[in-house]
Design a protein around this motif. Structure first.
Motif, PDB file in Angstrom:
ATOM      1  N   GLY A  53       0.789  -1.225   0.000  1.00  0.00           N
ATOM      2  CA  GLY A  53       0.000   0.000   0.000  1.00  0.00           C
ATOM      3  C   GLY A  53       0.820   1.273   0.000  1.00  0.00           C
ATOM      4  O   GLY A  53       0.279   2.348  -0.277  1.00  0.00           O
ATOM      5  N   ASP A  54       2.120   1.186   0.316  1.00  0.00           N
ATOM      6  CA  ASP A  54       2.936   2.407   0.354  1.00  0.00           C
ATOM      7  C   ASP A  54       3.746   2.601  -0.933  1.00  0.00           C
ATOM      8  O   ASP A  54       4.667   3.412  -0.977  1.00  0.00           O
ATOM      9  N   ALA A  55       3.407   1.858  -2.005  1.00  0.00           N
ATOM     10  CA  ALA A  55       4.102   2.025  -3.285  1.00  0.00           C
ATOM     11  C   ALA A  55       3.781   3.406  -3.868  1.00  0.00           C
ATOM     12  O   ALA A  55       2.643   3.855  -3.827  1.00  0.00           O
ATOM     13  N   VAL A  56       4.803   4.062  -4.402  1.00  0.00           N
ATOM     14  CA  VAL A  56       4.601   5.390  -4.989  1.00  0.00           C
ATOM     15  C   VAL A  56       4.725   5.356  -6.515  1.00  0.00           C
ATOM     16  O   VAL A  56       4.226   6.247  -7.203  1.00  0.00           O
ATOM     17  N   GLU A  57       5.399   4.316  -7.059  1.00  0.00           N
ATOM     18  CA  GLU A  57       5.524   4.198  -8.512  1.00  0.00           C
ATOM     19  C   GLU A  57       5.875   2.756  -8.876  1.00  0.00           C
ATOM     20  O   GLU A  57       6.662   2.103  -8.186  1.00  0.00           O
ATOM     21  N   TYR A  58       5.245   2.271  -9.951  1.00  0.00           N
ATOM     22  CA  TYR A  58       5.476   0.913 -10.420  1.00  0.00           C
ATOM     23  C   TYR A  58       6.237   0.940 -11.743  1.00  0.00           C
ATOM     24  O   TYR A  58       6.019   1.812 -12.578  1.00  0.00           O
ATOM     25  N   PHE A  59       7.100  -0.073 -11.921  1.00  0.00           N
ATOM     26  CA  PHE A  59       7.899  -0.182 -13.138  1.00  0.00           C
ATOM     27  C   PHE A  59       7.748  -1.599 -13.686  1.00  0.00           C
ATOM     28  O   PHE A  59       7.620  -2.561 -12.926  1.00  0.00           O
ATOM     29  N   ILE A  60       7.768  -1.710 -15.011  1.00  0.00           N
ATOM     30  CA  ILE A  60       7.720  -3.022 -15.646  1.00  0.00           C
ATOM     31  C   ILE A  60       8.916  -3.152 -16.575  1.00  0.00           C
ATOM     32  O   ILE A  60       9.270  -2.212 -17.288  1.00  0.00           O
ATOM     33  N   TYR A  61       9.554  -4.313 -16.508  1.00  0.00           N
ATOM     34  CA  TYR A  61      10.797  -4.550 -17.232  1.00  0.00           C
ATOM     35  C   TYR A  61      10.598  -5.715 -18.200  1.00  0.00           C
ATOM     36  O   TYR A  61      10.059  -6.758 -17.822  1.00  0.00           O
ATOM     37  N   LYS A  62      11.009  -5.533 -19.446  1.00  0.00           N
ATOM     38  CA  LYS A  62      10.930  -6.583 -20.464  1.00  0.00           C
ATOM     39  C   LYS A  62      12.333  -7.135 -20.709  1.00  0.00           C
ATOM     40  O   LYS A  62      13.282  -6.373 -20.907  1.00  0.00           O
ATOM     41  N   GLU A  63      12.439  -8.450 -20.666  1.00  0.00           N
ATOM     42  CA  GLU A  63      13.741  -9.097 -20.832  1.00  0.00           C
ATOM     43  C   GLU A  63      14.375  -8.698 -22.162  1.00  0.00           C
ATOM     44  O   GLU A  63      13.719  -8.703 -23.214  1.00  0.00           O
ATOM     45  N   GLY A  64      15.655  -8.354 -22.110  1.00  0.00           N
ATOM     46  CA  GLY A  64      16.366  -7.917 -23.306  1.00  0.00           C
ATOM     47  C   GLY A  64      16.493  -6.415 -23.405  1.00  0.00           C
ATOM     48  O   GLY A  64      17.187  -5.904 -24.281  1.00  0.00           O
TER      49      GLY A  64
END
Length: 266
Positions: A53-64
């Protein structure tokens, strides 16, 4: 000077230890997709990442890729973020992980998510021997074939989420095949099967689906006889229980009347 270096080293180690503890307390995110991880070309797919609940920003990473593929601010009080792919294509097929930044530090990466594209190549053909209607315990063979030189074929059944993968074999100059032998089939093999083909250099980009093939597995006569025997035994046991209960009630009623007559005579 030496004393000052020792003090700085101690402070550095202490801060490093505290940071490690804080990072260890951050919830590992989970990642999933809607409507699924195998997506037809040009369809919309949503990737979700859920953390604390204390997340301020999410990131998504694609392999490569070196940099994050995308970043989003959280929804629903910081618990998760939504990454949308409007039209699925080859560029989006691959392996994904997500992570987030919280008030106390960075989370570790989520487990991997494999996002597969279907429809990149023409569909293969799917056949079954000896028949799509079989008895439980029998063996069936499914053949997936194509004129394209796919390195591997995948056989999938959607109802029970079953999947098999096999390397292809060149049958003729213009035919590549894989034979999936399903021994001792049972009720779990009831469903609709499809097969796909793909090349070794891009395992997340599949062909279009073959035409669907419905398989129906019925119970063997022996299994049916055993089930009927058990069912008949249960019915007989229930009937006997009812009969015993009636006899007990009749005996109790008879005994009560007998006692009443004795009391009346007195």
């Amino acid at each position: 000077m030496i004393l000052m270096l020792r003090v700085l080293m101690y402070l550095g180690l202490s801060l490093g230890y505290k940071t490690t503890v804080l990072a260890g307390d951050i919830l590992k995110p989970i990642i999933w997709t809607e409507p699924g991880s195998v997506i037809a070309q040009n369809m919309t797919v949503i990737i979700w990442c859920q953390g604390s609940g204390d997340a301020v920003e999410y990131f998504i990473y694609k392999e490569g890729s070196i940099d994050p593929w995308d970043k989003q601010f959280p929804l629903e009080h910081g618990k998760k973020a939504k990454f949308c792919i409007d039209e699925m294509s080859k560029d989006f097929a691959g392996i994904y992980k997500c992570y987030y930044k919280s008030l106390t530090g960075w989370s570790e990466h989520s487990d991997t998510l494999e996002l597969v594209l279907t429809g990149a190549y023409e569909k293969p053909s799917l056949y079954v021997w000896p028949s799509p209607v079989v008895t439980s315990g029998e063996c069936i063979t499914m053949q997936c074939s194509s004129s394209l030189g796919f390195d591997r074929f995948i056989l999938r059944e959607g109802k029970h989420n079953l999947s098999w993968t096999m390397s292809s074999q060149q049958h003729t100059k213009v035919s590549f095949q894989a034979h999936f032998v399903l021994g001792s089939v049972n009720a779990n093999h009831n469903g609709t099967f499809r097969c796909y083909g793909y090349f070794r250099n891009n395992t997340q980009v599949w062909s279009a689906s073959s035409d669907p093939l419905d398989v129906l597995v019925s119970e063997s006569p022996a299994s049916q006889h055993k089930a009927n025997t058990v069912e008949n035994f249960i019915r007989m046991a229930m009937a006997a229980l009812v009969l015993v209960t009636l006899v007990i009630l009749l005996l109790e009623a008879w005994h009560s009347k007998k006692v009443e007559k004795r009391v009346t005579r007195r």
